[in-house]
Design a protein around this motif. Sequence first.
Motif, short mmCIF file in Angstrom:
data_model
loop_
_atom_site.label_atom_id
_atom_site.label_comp_id
_atom_site.label_asym_id
_atom_site.label_seq_id
_atom_site.Cartn_x
_atom_site.Cartn_y
_atom_site.Cartn_z
N PRO A 9 0.82 -1.21 0.00
CA PRO A 9 0.00 0.00 0.00
C PRO A 9 0.85 1.27 0.00
O PRO A 9 1.98 1.26 0.48
CB PRO A 9 -0.79 -0.11 1.31
N SER A 10 0.29 2.32 -0.56
CA SER A 10 0.89 3.64 -0.38
C SER A 10 0.19 4.27 0.83
O SER A 10 -0.93 3.88 1.17
CB SER A 10 0.72 4.50 -1.63
N LEU A 11 0.87 5.18 1.49
CA LEU A 11 0.32 5.81 2.69
C LEU A 11 0.28 7.31 2.49
O LEU A 11 1.16 7.88 1.86
CB LEU A 11 1.20 5.48 3.90
N ARG A 12 -0.74 7.93 3.07
CA ARG A 12 -0.83 9.38 3.05
C ARG A 12 -1.66 9.83 4.24
O ARG A 12 -2.39 9.04 4.83
CB ARG A 12 -1.41 9.88 1.74
N PRO A 13 -1.59 11.13 4.57
CA PRO A 13 -2.41 11.65 5.65
C PRO A 13 -3.90 11.58 5.31
O PRO A 13 -4.28 11.59 4.13
CB PRO A 13 -1.97 13.11 5.79
N TYR A 14 -4.71 11.54 6.33
CA TYR A 14 -6.17 11.53 6.21
C TYR A 14 -6.65 12.81 5.55
O TYR A 14 -6.17 13.90 5.84
CB TYR A 14 -6.78 11.40 7.61
N LEU A 15 -7.61 12.66 4.64
CA LEU A 15 -8.32 13.79 4.03
C LEU A 15 -9.79 13.68 4.41
O LEU A 15 -10.32 12.57 4.51
CB LEU A 15 -8.20 13.74 2.51
N VAL A 16 -10.46 14.80 4.61
CA VAL A 16 -11.87 14.79 4.99
C VAL A 16 -12.69 13.96 4.00
O VAL A 16 -13.63 13.27 4.39
CB VAL A 16 -12.41 16.23 5.12
N GLY A 71 -4.23 0.87 -5.28
CA GLY A 71 -4.91 1.27 -6.50
C GLY A 71 -5.60 2.62 -6.37
O GLY A 71 -6.61 2.86 -7.02
N GLY A 72 -5.08 3.47 -5.49
CA GLY A 72 -5.63 4.80 -5.31
C GLY A 72 -6.81 4.89 -4.36
O GLY A 72 -7.26 5.99 -4.04
N GLY A 73 -7.31 3.77 -3.87
CA GLY A 73 -8.46 3.78 -2.96
C GLY A 73 -8.08 3.36 -1.55
O GLY A 73 -7.23 2.48 -1.37
N PRO A 74 -8.70 3.97 -0.52
CA PRO A 74 -8.42 3.59 0.86
C PRO A 74 -8.78 2.13 1.15
O PRO A 74 -9.84 1.66 0.72
CB PRO A 74 -9.31 4.54 1.68
N VAL A 75 -7.87 1.45 1.85
CA VAL A 75 -8.11 0.06 2.25
C VAL A 75 -7.89 -0.14 3.75
O VAL A 75 -8.13 -1.22 4.27
CB VAL A 75 -7.23 -0.94 1.46
N GLY A 76 -7.42 0.90 4.45
CA GLY A 76 -7.19 0.81 5.88
C GLY A 76 -6.74 2.13 6.42
O GLY A 76 -6.41 3.05 5.66
#
Length: 171
Positions: A9-16, A71-76
Amino acid sequence: MNASAFPKPSLRPYLVSDFPLLSEIRFAAIEELTVDDYDEAQRRAWASAVDNDEDFAQGLEKGLTIVALIGGGPVGFISLQDGSVIDQLYVHPAVARTGVASALVDAIEKLAAARGTATLVTGASDTAKPFFEARGYQAVHRNTIEIDGLWLGNTRMKKTLPRKPALDGKP
């Protein structure tokens, strides 16, 4: 499923804008991943206890929340509160045991250590307890939580983080 065959997975900060999907991930994880440890009534009570969108959104925004994407979508996602409490860690059942949770915890541990946090704590569900034990977390005490007349168990766990080396190389 073999974790090595699954994309990292790629990781990034939470977005609203992540909120609706993270809410779905949380409920799917409670319903599907905890079946061996909590009966249907307990899972329903757990889900109802966390079914407050406003509180959930505030917790995600207030804490340090990292989202895992495939794939660009949140999974966790994982959320660190007060700099040292892993408050939430959920992965979608479709990616359970593929390294997503490990990637999230690795990232939170590194960020917390870089910020000078000495110890992380979490209230691990019975389902998550073996995962945290394998990562070096130690049980501190057992908790029982009453929700709508039902009792759910979890374990308070902690892990001492490696000390961040001083910039001058001295301890």
